[in-house]
Design an enzyme around this catalytic site. Structure first.
Site, PDB file in Angstrom:
ATOM      1  N   GLU A 458      20.443  34.225  21.767  1.00 51.67           N
ATOM      2  CA  GLU A 458      21.111  32.924  21.646  1.00 51.67           C
ATOM      3  C   GLU A 458      21.369  32.284  23.009  1.00 51.67           C
ATOM      4  O   GLU A 458      22.424  31.716  23.262  1.00 51.67           O
ATOM      5  CB  GLU A 458      22.405  33.047  20.835  1.00 51.67           C
ATOM      6  CG  GLU A 458      22.162  33.373  19.379  1.00 51.67           C
ATOM      7  CD  GLU A 458      23.399  33.256  18.512  1.00 51.67           C
ATOM      8  OE1 GLU A 458      24.389  32.661  18.962  1.00 51.67           O
ATOM      9  OE2 GLU A 458      23.370  33.776  17.383  1.00 51.67           O
ATOM     10  N   GLY A 459      20.395  32.386  23.885  1.00 50.31           N
ATOM     11  CA  GLY A 459      20.509  31.825  25.232  1.00 50.31           C
ATOM     12  C   GLY A 459      20.844  32.914  26.225  1.00 50.31           C
ATOM     13  O   GLY A 459      21.982  33.381  26.271  1.00 50.31           O
TER      14      GLY A 459
END
Length: 777
Positions: A458-459
């Site tokens: 997620e990043g």
């Protein structure tokens, strides 16, 4: 002569003031020139970049960025609570699921047992966020977070399995963007566990730079269910897709092209999201990755020239090309809940288990938790756990207020996962050899193995810190920058004039306020009535830091312009300041919401002091590396630190108070680790630790009696029974030093201590292929 000079200066100032006040004149002589220069300096912005910038909402981080945090507004935000139904699910089904799962057993099996899968699907765990009208639970973001936090204290397998369908996945996208038909078909099936969803975004060539996905589709005609329809021929190669090996339906992100203009005039329609059944012709799915030996399902999804009807697009054909905006909106909400919840749970588990172990385990006849070196690690464990859970709850509460906090979600994702990594590392240091021998008795080793997953997904954290926290925050949270950019791109002089001069007044105001608060130590900053007296100075210092940060941000953007984006280290430090202010605010909010518990105060004080010290260092890091050295000196001496740096590291005495509370049963320890699943069975590692902690505390006064009697010469065991457990206790009973009941207390503690410090061992040939011999004859 002097009078004439003053007259000229006054006339000049009045002329400038008049020019500033007369709008048409100012716009023609000044703003028009600024607009021209601004447009030349402004880099072109793609549609995906604009979608990312404009996605989500601005919440409390906007107040911190503006330099004037409204504390009354912040304190008025409600502290999240569970409804009776949500609490019953947490205490009932969630606890039952924890009891069903054996983390070591799933590790050996490399899957959850069928009974666990059936329980998850049949009890509604995959439909926590789906409204009741579609058969789901309709839970709040906070309830969703509580469930994930609890499950994470038991095993990552059920936690991730439940987390993904309720986060960035088909259900979230369908709820916000799906057609009525898509909602009626899929949402009841997802809620009932008949379908298991996944979402395919990441490709081998586009990880953190997800907007550059190479997976593509061409609008064309094809045959579907026996008739010719308009659709898309899509090729894709996705990896790292959680639940892919077992999913029955998956969301697919790809870039859609329409070279024949079958949908309209645009040839490059843009990123599009579709919903694809697992058994659709051409889909290659079922293999799995092995992410650090984690049990939850993860694998690739591939397809070449797969024909998809346009009706497969989430939201229907009218949503073609809107996929990136959809993803950014949903990510802002989902990222606020999933990883912060999972990692806060791991911290609570670490605090509970390692604290107990540090009291039970002795070296040099002293619990290891009383050594100052171990205390230092325990302090970080306790304070970081308190802070991160505060950030988790506050952020989930924001989502329940209707926010989709894009910047805040990045803040909590980055900082909670990073501090969780520090917490688990500290825990492993404390338990030593116990932690590195895997097996059913190891309560932390598997957690340690999998910590990089949260850092990566997620990043990736490095890019989140260096590119997003300030890079997106500077445009999204700043009260004027986005308005200036929009006005400049539109060539709207009137709007640009209003934004640029509002920006000018804002910058001057923050400079004056930061200097004034710096010179007065912020002692005169107004704080709402009713805040805890012991926290008053924190609100004042945060107001000062907020004004200094706002001014420093403007000077950085003004002097470096677009080059600031490439100066990732400076951008990261500016992001650190914003993040640390937010984390400190969340900690203050928790302390107030939980009734200002005096016994919890050391956790609050240490966490906030640490945040302010780190923020101070980040200020120094920006200024020390500022390209314009004259500006750097002026920033340091005249605005940010006019009287020097106010903060040092949190004191050892305060750290001692934090560590002490981790190694003894108390209401404080229970509040800190409220999410932890606590098995009553002493055959479970955490159950044994809880029992051993109580036994250790009960045994300590008896052990003290033995030591005192020996020092007094009243009790002199011979060499054969010196320090030998039952023989020693029998000798002590014989001499009347301890009673039979006290000997039983020592015996119970000894048995539980031995159980806790035991490590697992396995047959020599464990894991060898059948019949393969080792080095021994």
């Amino acid at each position: 002569m002097i009078g004439w000079f003053l007259f000229v200066v006054a006339v000049g100032l009045l002329s400038v003031a008049g020019l500033m006040l007369i709008g048409p004149l100012r716009r023609r002589l000044l703003s028009a020139r600024f607009l021209s220069a601004f447009r030349r300096a402004l880099p072109p912005m793609s549609a995906t970049e604009r979608d990312a910038l404009e996605a989500g909402t601005v919440w409390w981080e906007g107040e911190l960025f503006a330099g004037r945090p409204d504390w009354a507004k912040f304190l008025a935000y409600p502290w999240p609570t569970l409804t009776p139904d949500e609490q019953a699910f947490l205490d009932g089904e969630t606890e039952d699921l924890c009891r069903l799962v054996d983390d070591w057993g799933t590790t050996r099996l490399q899957d959850m047992p069928v009974a666990v899968w059936d329980f998850i699907r049949s009890r509604g765990f995959l439909g926590l966020i789906i409204p009741r009208e579609f058969g789901g639970k309709g839970f709040s973001a906070y309830a969703h977070s509580q469930v994930i936090t609890r499950l994470s204290t038991r095993s990552s397998a059920p936690a991730v399995t439940v987390m993904v369908p309720n986060s960035l996945g088909p259900a979230e996208l369908l709820l916000h963007y799906g057609t009525d038909g898509q909602k009626r078909h899929y949402l009841p099936r997802l809620a009932a566990g008949l379908d298991i969803p996944a979402f395919a975004l990441t490709s081998p060539w586009a990880g953190s730079d997800a907007a550059s996905i190479p997976d593509s589709g061409i609008v064309c005609r094809g045959v579907w269910e026996g008739r010719e329809v308009l659709g898309m021929r899509v090729s894709f190669d996705k990896r790292y897709i959680t639940l892919a090996p077992v999913c029955t339906v998956f969301g697919l992100a790809f870039r859609l092209f329409d070279p024949a203009h079958l949908l309209g005039s645009e040839a490059d329609i843009g990123i599009t999201c579709a919903l694809v059944p697992r058994d659709h012709p051409g889909v290659d799915i079922g293999r799995r990755h092995n992410p650090l030996d984690a049990v939850w399902m993860n694998g690739p999804i591939r397809g070449k020239d797969v024909f998809l009807p346009l009706d497969f697009i989430i939201g229907g054909p009218t949503r073609a090309g809107q996929g990136w905006r959809m993803l950014m909106e949903c990510l802002a909400a989902g990222r606020s809940i999933s990883l912060p919840g999972a990692n806060a749970g791991l911290q609570q588990l670490t605090a509970r288990a390692v604290g107990a172990y540090a009291r039970v385990r002795k070296q040099f006849k002293t619990p290891v938790g009383r050594f100052e070196g171990v205390e230092e690690a325990l302090t970080r464990i306790g304070a970081n756990t308190y802070l991160c859970d505060a950030a988790r709850v506050v952020t989930a509460g924001a989502v329940d207020l209707g926010e989709k906090p894009a910047v805040v979600s990045a803040i909590v994702k980055y900082h909670v996962t990073e501090r969780a990594r520090q917490t688990v590392n500290d825990g492993m240091d404390v338990i030593g050899g116990k932690g590195i021998c895997l097996g059913p008795q190891n309560f932390l080793g598997r957690v340690y193995q999998q910590m990089p997953v949260g850092i990566t997904v997620e990043g990736a954290n490095i890019l989140t810190r260096s590119l997003i926290l300030f890079g997106q925050g500077a445009i999204r949270c700043h009260p004027y920058v986005l308005a200036e950019m929009n006005a400049a791109q539109a060539g709207d002089l009137k709007r640009f004039d209003a934004a640029i001069w509002g920006h000018f007044r804002y910058t001057v105001s923050n400079a004056v306020r930061a200097l004034g608060m710096g010179l007065t130590g912020s002692h005169f900053v107004a704080v709402p009535q009713g805040v805890a007296p012991e926290t008053r100075r924190y609100y004042q210092q945060l107001s000062r830091f907020s004004a200094a940060f706002a001014f420093l941000s403007d000077v950085s953007m003004g002097t470096m312009g677009g080059a600031l984006k490439r100066k990732e280290k400076l951008s990261a430090r500016l992001g650190d300041i914003l993040s640390l202010m937010y984390l400190a605010c969340a900690t203050l909010k928790r302390y107030e919401a939980e009734g200002r518990q005096a016994e919890d105060a050391p956790f609050m004080h240490w966490a906030i002091w640490d945040c302010l010290f780190r923020a101070q260092n980040a200020f120094e890091g920006v200024i020390a590396n500022f390209p314009d050295r004259i500006a750097a000196v002026l920033l340091r001496r005249l605005v940010v630190f006019p009287l020097g740096r106010p903060y040092v590291v949190p004191s050892d005495a305060l750290g001692h108070e934090v560590a002490k509370r981790l190694i003894e049963p108390s209401a404080t320890r229970d509040r800190l680790t409220a999410a932890v699943h606590l098995p009553a069975d002493i055959e479970q590692p955490l159950g044994a630790l809880e029992a051993a902690l109580s036994a250790a505390i009960a045994a300590e006064p008896v052990e003290a009696k033995l030591r005192e009697a020996r020092r007094a010469g009243y009790f002199k065991p011979d060499a054969l029974v010196e320090g030998r457990g039952e023989a020693l206790w029998a000798k002590a009973q014989e001499c009347g030093v301890i009673t039979a009941a006290e000997a039983e207390v020592l015996q119970r503690y000894s048995a539980l201590r031995d159980k806790v410090i035991r490590v697992d061992d396995f047959p020599f040939d464990l894991g060898r292929p059948h019949g393969e011999s080792g080095p021994l004859p």
